[in-house]
Write a protein that holds these residues in place. Structure first.
Motif, PDB file in Angstrom:
ATOM      1  N   THR A 203     -40.479 -11.961 -75.453  1.00  0.00           N
ATOM      2  CA  THR A 203     -40.906 -10.882 -76.355  1.00  0.00           C
ATOM      3  C   THR A 203     -41.074 -11.446 -77.755  1.00  0.00           C
ATOM      4  O   THR A 203     -40.292 -12.288 -78.197  1.00  0.00           O
ATOM      5  CB  THR A 203     -39.891  -9.734 -76.359  1.00  0.00           C
TER       6      THR A 203
ATOM      7  N   SER B  96     -26.799  -4.140 -90.093  1.00  0.00           N
ATOM      8  CA  SER B  96     -28.048  -4.885 -90.009  1.00  0.00           C
ATOM      9  C   SER B  96     -28.057  -5.867 -91.185  1.00  0.00           C
ATOM     10  O   SER B  96     -27.448  -5.619 -92.217  1.00  0.00           O
ATOM     11  CB  SER B  96     -29.227  -3.916 -90.077  1.00  0.00           C
TER      12      SER B  96
ATOM     13  N   ALA C 276     -33.679  -1.595 -81.284  1.00  0.00           N
ATOM     14  CA  ALA C 276     -33.555  -3.060 -81.259  1.00  0.00           C
ATOM     15  C   ALA C 276     -32.863  -3.549 -79.992  1.00  0.00           C
ATOM     16  O   ALA C 276     -33.111  -4.658 -79.521  1.00  0.00           O
ATOM     17  CB  ALA C 276     -32.781  -3.538 -82.488  1.00  0.00           C
TER      18      ALA C 276
ATOM     19  N   GLU D 233     -25.800   1.164-101.153  1.00  0.00           N
ATOM     20  CA  GLU D 233     -25.000   1.068 -99.922  1.00  0.00           C
ATOM     21  C   GLU D 233     -23.515   1.039-100.263  1.00  0.00           C
ATOM     22  O   GLU D 233     -22.698   1.702 -99.618  1.00  0.00           O
ATOM     23  CB  GLU D 233     -25.354  -0.220 -99.156  1.00  0.00           C
TER      24      GLU D 233
ATOM     25  N   ASN E 206     -38.850  -3.829 -74.916  1.00  0.00           N
ATOM     26  CA  ASN E 206     -37.399  -3.766 -74.684  1.00  0.00           C
ATOM     27  C   ASN E 206     -37.034  -2.953 -73.453  1.00  0.00           C
ATOM     28  O   ASN E 206     -35.945  -3.103 -72.908  1.00  0.00           O
ATOM     29  CB  ASN E 206     -36.685  -3.204 -75.918  1.00  0.00           C
TER      30      ASN E 206
ATOM     31  N   ASN F 146     -31.898  -0.299 -86.866  1.00  0.00           N
ATOM     32  CA  ASN F 146     -32.490   0.669 -85.941  1.00  0.00           C
ATOM     33  C   ASN F 146     -31.968   0.304 -84.557  1.00  0.00           C
ATOM     34  O   ASN F 146     -32.704  -0.126 -83.675  1.00  0.00           O
ATOM     35  CB  ASN F 146     -34.025   0.531 -86.045  1.00  0.00           C
TER      36      ASN F 146
ATOM     37  N   LYS G  99     -35.598   4.169 -94.646  1.00  0.00           N
ATOM     38  CA  LYS G  99     -36.752   4.863 -94.076  1.00  0.00           C
ATOM     39  C   LYS G  99     -36.372   5.444 -92.716  1.00  0.00           C
ATOM     40  O   LYS G  99     -35.511   4.894 -92.019  1.00  0.00           O
ATOM     41  CB  LYS G  99     -37.913   3.883 -93.907  1.00  0.00           C
TER      42      LYS G  99
ATOM     43  N   ILE H 148     -27.264   4.938 -92.382  1.00  0.00           N
ATOM     44  CA  ILE H 148     -27.431   4.615 -93.808  1.00  0.00           C
ATOM     45  C   ILE H 148     -28.687   3.764 -93.888  1.00  0.00           C
ATOM     46  O   ILE H 148     -28.671   2.567 -93.553  1.00  0.00           O
ATOM     47  CB  ILE H 148     -26.207   3.823 -94.335  1.00  0.00           C
TER      48      ILE H 148
ATOM     49  N   HIS I 249     -32.588 -11.848 -90.686  1.00  0.00           N
ATOM     50  CA  HIS I 249     -32.539 -11.015 -91.885  1.00  0.00           C
ATOM     51  C   HIS I 249     -32.076 -11.838 -93.076  1.00  0.00           C
ATOM     52  O   HIS I 249     -31.320 -12.795 -92.938  1.00  0.00           O
ATOM     53  CB  HIS I 249     -31.528  -9.898 -91.671  1.00  0.00           C
TER      54      HIS I 249
ATOM     55  N   GLU J 183     -41.710   5.426 -90.027  1.00  0.00           N
ATOM     56  CA  GLU J 183     -41.379   4.729 -91.280  1.00  0.00           C
ATOM     57  C   GLU J 183     -42.460   4.941 -92.340  1.00  0.00           C
ATOM     58  O   GLU J 183     -42.177   4.947 -93.536  1.00  0.00           O
ATOM     59  CB  GLU J 183     -41.164   3.231 -91.029  1.00  0.00           C
TER      60      GLU J 183
ATOM     61  N   TYR K 147     -42.176  -7.103 -78.919  1.00  0.00           N
ATOM     62  CA  TYR K 147     -40.926  -6.423 -79.234  1.00  0.00           C
ATOM     63  C   TYR K 147     -41.242  -5.391 -80.297  1.00  0.00           C
ATOM     64  O   TYR K 147     -41.992  -5.713 -81.204  1.00  0.00           O
ATOM     65  CB  TYR K 147     -39.933  -7.492 -79.725  1.00  0.00           C
TER      66      TYR K 147
ATOM     67  N   ASN L 289     -36.233   6.259 -88.945  1.00  0.00           N
ATOM     68  CA  ASN L 289     -36.553   5.522 -87.712  1.00  0.00           C
ATOM     69  C   ASN L 289     -35.984   6.275 -86.506  1.00  0.00           C
ATOM     70  O   ASN L 289     -35.310   7.299 -86.644  1.00  0.00           O
ATOM     71  CB  ASN L 289     -36.062   4.074 -87.790  1.00  0.00           C
TER      72      ASN L 289
ATOM     73  N   LYS M   2     -35.698 -12.956 -74.167  1.00  0.00           N
ATOM     74  CA  LYS M   2     -36.794 -13.906 -74.062  1.00  0.00           C
ATOM     75  C   LYS M   2     -36.828 -14.630 -72.722  1.00  0.00           C
ATOM     76  O   LYS M   2     -37.442 -15.691 -72.616  1.00  0.00           O
ATOM     77  CB  LYS M   2     -36.762 -14.879 -75.238  1.00  0.00           C
TER      78      LYS M   2
ATOM     79  N   GLN N 122     -32.408 -16.334 -77.686  1.00  0.00           N
ATOM     80  CA  GLN N 122     -32.388 -15.063 -76.946  1.00  0.00           C
ATOM     81  C   GLN N 122     -32.609 -15.243 -75.440  1.00  0.00           C
ATOM     82  O   GLN N 122     -33.576 -14.747 -74.859  1.00  0.00           O
ATOM     83  CB  GLN N 122     -33.428 -14.096 -77.529  1.00  0.00           C
TER      84      GLN N 122
ATOM     85  N   THR O 255     -38.114  -3.876 -85.950  1.00  0.00           N
ATOM     86  CA  THR O 255     -38.598  -2.603 -85.408  1.00  0.00           C
ATOM     87  C   THR O 255     -39.508  -1.875 -86.388  1.00  0.00           C
ATOM     88  O   THR O 255     -40.052  -0.825 -86.051  1.00  0.00           O
ATOM     89  CB  THR O 255     -37.422  -1.681 -85.022  1.00  0.00           C
TER      90      THR O 255
ATOM     91  N   TYR P 174     -21.878  -0.501 -87.192  1.00  0.00           N
ATOM     92  CA  TYR P 174     -22.980  -1.471 -87.025  1.00  0.00           C
ATOM     93  C   TYR P 174     -23.502  -1.954 -88.378  1.00  0.00           C
ATOM     94  O   TYR P 174     -23.618  -1.169 -89.318  1.00  0.00           O
ATOM     95  CB  TYR P 174     -24.123  -0.794 -86.255  1.00  0.00           C
TER      96      TYR P 174
HETATM   97  N1  MGD Z   1     -37.089  -7.545 -77.262  1.00  0.00           N
HETATM   98  C1  MGD Z   1     -36.575  -7.992 -78.393  1.00  0.00           C
HETATM   99  N2  MGD Z   1     -35.615  -7.266 -79.014  1.00  0.00           N
HETATM  100  C2  MGD Z   1     -35.079  -7.723 -80.164  1.00  0.00           C
HETATM  101  C3  MGD Z   1     -35.506  -8.949 -80.714  1.00  0.00           C
HETATM  102  C4  MGD Z   1     -36.527  -9.693 -80.039  1.00  0.00           C
HETATM  103  O1  MGD Z   1     -36.961 -10.786 -80.476  1.00  0.00           O
HETATM  104  N3  MGD Z   1     -37.030  -9.180 -78.884  1.00  0.00           N
HETATM  105  N4  MGD Z   1     -34.917  -9.403 -81.861  1.00  0.00           N
HETATM  106  C5  MGD Z   1     -33.563  -8.951 -82.163  1.00  0.00           C
HETATM  107  C6  MGD Z   1     -33.201  -9.357 -83.541  1.00  0.00           C
HETATM  108  S1  MGD Z   1     -33.335 -11.019 -83.900  1.00  0.00           S
HETATM  109  C7  MGD Z   1     -32.735  -8.485 -84.462  1.00  0.00           C
HETATM  110  S2  MGD Z   1     -32.141  -9.099 -85.939  1.00  0.00           S
HETATM  111  C8  MGD Z   1     -32.663  -7.031 -84.175  1.00  0.00           C
HETATM  112  C9  MGD Z   1     -33.020  -6.186 -85.413  1.00  0.00           C
HETATM  113  O2  MGD Z   1     -32.350  -5.019 -85.379  1.00  0.00           O
HETATM  114  P1  MGD Z   1     -32.042  -4.120 -86.682  1.00  0.00           P
HETATM  115  O3  MGD Z   1     -31.536  -4.973 -87.774  1.00  0.00           O
HETATM  116  O4  MGD Z   1     -31.187  -3.009 -86.228  1.00  0.00           O
HETATM  117  O5  MGD Z   1     -33.468  -3.543 -86.996  1.00  0.00           O
HETATM  118  P2  MGD Z   1     -34.515  -3.558 -88.170  1.00  0.00           P
HETATM  119  O6  MGD Z   1     -35.816  -3.259 -87.516  1.00  0.00           O
HETATM  120  O7  MGD Z   1     -34.436  -4.798 -88.946  1.00  0.00           O
HETATM  121  O8  MGD Z   1     -34.084  -2.303 -89.064  1.00  0.00           O
HETATM  122  C10 MGD Z   1     -35.058  -1.546 -89.713  1.00  0.00           C
HETATM  123  C11 MGD Z   1     -34.470  -0.361 -90.425  1.00  0.00           C
HETATM  124  O9  MGD Z   1     -33.583  -0.786 -91.450  1.00  0.00           O
HETATM  125  C12 MGD Z   1     -33.603   0.139 -92.519  1.00  0.00           C
HETATM  126  N5  MGD Z   1     -33.552  -0.617 -93.767  1.00  0.00           N
HETATM  127  C13 MGD Z   1     -34.501  -1.425 -94.284  1.00  0.00           C
HETATM  128  N6  MGD Z   1     -34.081  -1.956 -95.453  1.00  0.00           N
HETATM  129  C14 MGD Z   1     -32.827  -1.496 -95.671  1.00  0.00           C
HETATM  130  C15 MGD Z   1     -31.850  -1.691 -96.690  1.00  0.00           C
HETATM  131  O10 MGD Z   1     -32.054  -2.428 -97.653  1.00  0.00           O
HETATM  132  N7  MGD Z   1     -30.646  -1.042 -96.545  1.00  0.00           N
HETATM  133  C16 MGD Z   1     -30.398  -0.211 -95.500  1.00  0.00           C
HETATM  134  N8  MGD Z   1     -29.206   0.363 -95.427  1.00  0.00           N
HETATM  135  N9  MGD Z   1     -31.307   0.002 -94.540  1.00  0.00           N
HETATM  136  C17 MGD Z   1     -32.496  -0.631 -94.609  1.00  0.00           C
HETATM  137  C18 MGD Z   1     -34.891   0.929 -92.431  1.00  0.00           C
HETATM  138  O11 MGD Z   1     -34.594   2.301 -92.411  1.00  0.00           O
HETATM  139  C19 MGD Z   1     -35.531   0.451 -91.132  1.00  0.00           C
HETATM  140  O12 MGD Z   1     -35.925   1.540 -90.327  1.00  0.00           O
HETATM  141  O13 MGD Z   1     -33.563  -6.705 -83.090  1.00  0.00           O
HETATM  142  C20 MGD Z   1     -33.324  -7.464 -81.920  1.00  0.00           C
HETATM  143  N10 MGD Z   1     -34.119  -6.966 -80.798  1.00  0.00           N
END
Ligand code: MGD
Ligand code: MGD
Ligand code: MO
Length: 764
Positions: free
Chosen positions: A650, A157, A474, A556, A729, A470, A497, A494, A410, A109, A725, A499, A747, A376, A659, A155
């Motif tokens: 985690t 986010s 995730a 988007e 994972n 990502n 940055k 889409i 988010h 990133e 985390y 990843n 968790k 979790q 991530t 998917y």
């Molecule tokens: N072990 C473990 N795993 C977990 C968790 C945990 O507590 N422990 N938490 C979980 C939770 S709560 C969540 S929400 C998920 C998160 O999972 P995701 O929502 O899939 O992951 P993020 O890391 O938020 O996504 C980051 C990516 O989003 C993109 N991005 C950033 N801003 C924007 C934007 O404005 N528009 C677009 N289109 N892309 C953008 C960037 O390219 C960046 O690389 O992970 C989960 N996984």
């Protein structure tokens, strides 16, 4: 702990916030920004009525946002997006995908903002630039080659705006599927699925003003100092009013203990701070159901004792009679739950739990806040329901100063759900969607995140489109997730940055870079506004102000419309028209969701508007029209774990956004320059014959080992350990999730700790 401390491990003694937080902002700005001035200005536009919504968290803005509300991690989120660094076509010409694969998540990133659409070229193992139209046509060809629309996964986010999420669900449904894996499935799904059965809505019931009227606040399983820093201002105000703040968290978290408000000149200049938690209970990881049952048992016992003496008792009997069903079942369950089971499973003493209950019953108005520490788990839904049970017993729902407050993740994860991102749509919603657009949406329920991954892994799903996020990193178990992506026919990301999920190339892979929330979004020559919904159901507008990272970037919404136009030749929807004027998308949202009546007019008001929230008015949209006590499963005395097994949770560090790893520090936990640590109670270390600073392996099973972590003696509940985390994972079994809602059990991972053998070290 300071003696012989390993490198980068030194207990943090300051408060949360304070000068160090200000210094961290200055550093983030300097590191990322082309021109400090432009971006300092960007920070000042954040969360202002005419500026953009902070892409950090979903904590609401105070009603009259006139001054800049300081937040270190919000500033990091903005500077990370508004960076001067670019991952341009030259960058991709220089680095092959195999080369990039060896980079850390941070480094990927940190290459900067993506600038042009890219297509993967297998022959050279490079991503190469393509035009938008070529990309759309290529994606359309692959989507239309699938033998059924259900072979594609869409998917989301939670950063996507209401407008882009609505367009995205429309694209997928016009295409023919309800496959909507969503980051919410990994996050607050127990809230979305569990709360409706209890109180008729899958959202929190409190508003920000309720915190001004609460007499007690419970913070269970969340870490606001890092993840919702603006909440500390709210907690501080409550603490200053003398409101007890009771924390239940396995780890001591500085952000829940003490806060120095950067806006307060006295605290800043005198180096003083405000105490937040009035009592801190280090519940065992996974021990919350036991703790909550204990609190309710204590409450019922005290109530009975008072009534036996002729008093009124402690329960809100009028509320229970008028508004609820299921009290007798709950009482029967609590009667058969033994204190020994409660103490054993929660790790807390009966006296400690009784003291929590006493604070609860002495308060007229109680807010219970919770986060990922509650959701979790394989019993995440049950956790949430027990919190509701506790609140209902004293009518702490739907009255001023009281209610339930899930800390959403988010910044628009809640809004995405509101506007139709769900794999289990209701018939009523689909009928309105069909009528608004002249389509016939599919009725068959689709995949959530766990189902999607399973379908991709077994080859039944062949295409994945990610609107942000990502996914592969995730989700649990990278061995399964990575292989699943590599077996696909189509992977479209889409994103803003680079990843790792984007590097998991399928037969056909595209990276489609889009504008971020901070950037000006001009469509057909007009600046567009988008909308988001915060944790407390407030919907408001957000307008980017910065110059886009590249001229080739589109929003988007425009990307989705482009894919839709190319894919759905016969479709009656005016994709182009909608994507050129987001006000028209909002008109359509209003047509499909009546609660958005007067949408465009209402977002013109600074601060926006609140969506209806039945439970907050004591209107229960449940099947029986009542709030439901749901007793859940009886509590076993035995936790089913073998001798020597610990439960691993985690965590997010202070320097990451899911991530996205901004840096390697976790200031409030005293970690700097590294993430390869595991937090362990000193007595557990001793019992295992290990010491602070030892190199250990965290072993979930033979093939799930997080190797070579440094054990850090930490104030954490006994029997519990914690790791970061997403690195941890790989410990999570993809089949280990809450059967009621699908949230992975991130968790409560049963693990063993063992010394990392010198022999292994030599072999490495
Ligand atoms: N072990 C473990 N795993 C977990 C968790 C945990 O507590 N422990 N938490 C979980 C939770 S709560 C969540 S929400 C998920 C998160 O999972 P995701 O929502 O899939 O992951 P993020 O890391 O938020 O996504 C980051 C990516 O989003 C993109 N991005 C950033 N801003 C924007 C934007 O404005 N528009 C677009 N289109 N892309 C953008 C960037 O390219 C960046 O690389 O992970 C989960 N996984
Ligand atoms: N800066 C920043 N802000 C963020 C994010 C980020 O990564 N960085 N992520 C965003 C997202 S998507 C989300 S979902 C939220 C996450 O916000 P949080 O819910 O605060 O997330 P976590 O870091 O997972 O922390 C959970 C807390 O629960 C505690 N905990 C762990 N296991 C248990 C348990 O069994 N019981 C109890 N009672 N507590 C437990 C941990 O010690 C930790 O303090 O934050 C959002 N905001
Ligand atoms: Mo989340």
């Amino acid at each position: 702990m300071t003696e012989n401390s390993p490198d980068g491990v030194k207990p943090y003694s300051g408060p949360a916030g304070g000068w160090e937080a200000l210094a961290a902002v200055a550093q983030a700005v300097r590191k990322e920004m082309e021109t400090e001035v432009a971006n300092t200005r960007a920070l000042l536009r954040m969360n202002q009525p005419d500026g953009f919504d902070c892409p950090g968290c979903a904590w609401p803005d105070p009603k009259h946002t006139s001054s800049f509300e300081f937040c270190e991690n919000g500033a990091k989120a903005v500077t990370w997006e508004a960076t001067g660094k670019r991952a341009s076509p030259a960058f991709f010409a220089e680095h092959s995908v195999s080369d990039l694969w060896s980079w850390s998540d941070h480094a990927l990133e940190d290459a900067g903002r993506l600038t042009t659409p890219l297509r993967y070229e297998a022959a050279t193992d490079h991503f190469v630039p393509v035009s938008w139209e070529e990309a759309f046509a290529g994606i359309a060809a692959r989507l239309n080659a699938l033998d059924h629309p259900d072979r594609a996964e869409f998917y989301t986010s939670g950063r996507a705006s209401n407008e882009s999420a609505f367009m995205y669900q429309l694209l997928a449904r016009a295409f023919g599927t309800n496959n909507f894996p969503d980051c919410s499935n990994m996050c607050h799904e127990p809230t979305s699925i569990g709360l409706p059965q209890s109180i008729g809505i899958g959202k929190g019931t409190v508003s920000l003003e309720d915190f001004d009227h609460a007499d007690a606040i419970f913070c269970i399983g969340h870490n606001p100092g890092t993840n919702h820093p603006r909440m500390l201002t709210t907690l501080r105000a409550a603490a200053k009013r003398g409101v007890p703040i009771i924390v239940a968290n396995p780890l001591k978290e500085r952000g829940l203990e003490r806060f120095a408000a950067p806006q307060d000149p006295v605290e800043m200049l005198t180096l003083s701070s405000t105490r937040l938690a009035s009592a801190y209970h280090q519940v065992k990881v996974g021990g919350d159901v036991a703790m909550l049952k204990g609190m309710m048992k204590a409450l019922l016992a005290a109530d009975e004792a008072l009534r036996a003496g002729g008093g009124e008792g402690l329960l809100d009997r009028a509320f229970i009679a008028e508004h609820t069903v299921g009290f007798d079942d709950l009482r029967a369950d609590l009667d058969t739950t033994s204190w020994s089971a409660i103490e054993r499973r929660s790790g807390l003493s009966r006296a400690a739990i009784e003291s929590m209950a006493e604070v609860y019953w002495n308060a007229e108005r109680v807010i219970a806040c919770y986060g990922m520490g509650i959701t979790q788990h394989r019993h995440g839904t049950e956790n949430v329901r027990q919190i509701v049970n506790l609140l209902l017993l004293r009518g702490n729902m739907g009255k001023s100063g009281a209610g339930i407050c899930p800390l959403r993740g988010h910044s628009n994860v809640q809004g995405d759900r509101t506007v139709g991102i769900t794999e289990i749509p209701t018939e009523a919603f689909l009928e309105r969607l069909d009528a608004a657009f002249g389509i016939t949406a599919p009725r068959k329920h689709g995949h959530n995140a766990v189902d999607a991954l399973a379908a991709m892994a077994d080859g039944s799903s062949r295409a994945f489109i990610g609107l942000g996020g990502n996914f592969a990193v995730a989700m649990p178990d990278p061995a399964v997730a990575f292989a699943a992506f590599r077996g696909l026919d189509l992977n479209v990301q889409i994103i803003t940055k680079l990843n790792r999920t984007a590097l998991l190339t399928a037969t056909h892979s595209y990276i489609l870079p889009c504008l971020g929330r901070t950037e000006r979004d001009l469509r057909a020559g007009t600046q567009q506004a988008m909308t988001v919904e915060d944790s407390m159901s407030m919907v408001h507008a957000s307008r980017g102000t910065l110059k886009p990272a590249s001229d080739a970037l589109i929003s988007e919404v425009a990307v989705i419309a482009g894919i839709a136009r190319a894919t759905l030749a016969q479709c009656p929807i005016d994709w182009e028209g909608l994507s050129n004027d987001y006000a028209r998308i909002r008109d359509k949202i209003e047509e499909v969701f009546p609660e958005f009546a007067d949408f465009n007019a209402r977002i013109a008001v600074p601060g926006g508007f609140r969506l209806p929230n039945g439970a907050a008015e004591r209107v229960w949209h449940t099947s029986n029209g009542k709030a439901n006590f749901l007793a859940g499963a009886p509590l076993d005395e035995d936790d089913g774990l073998d001798e020597g097994t610990l439960v691993c949770t985690t965590l997010r560090s202070h320097d990451q956004y899911n991530t996205t790893i901004y840096g390697l520090n976790d200031r409030y936990r005293g970690i700097s320059g590294r993430r390869d640590v595991v937090f362990v109670n000193a007595d557990d270390l001793a019992a295992l014959g290990l010491s602070h600073g030892d190199t250990v392996d965290v072993v979930a099973s033979d093939d799930r080992v997080l190797a070579r972590q440094t054990a850090v003696a930490y104030p954490i509940a006994r029997g519990s350990v914690a790791a970061y985390y997403p690195e941890a994972n790989l410990l999570v079994d993809a089949r280990d999730y809450d059967r009621q809602c699908g949230v992975p059990s991130y968790k409560s991972i049963p693990v063993k700790l063992r010394a990392h053998l010198a022999a292994d070290r030599q072999a490495e």
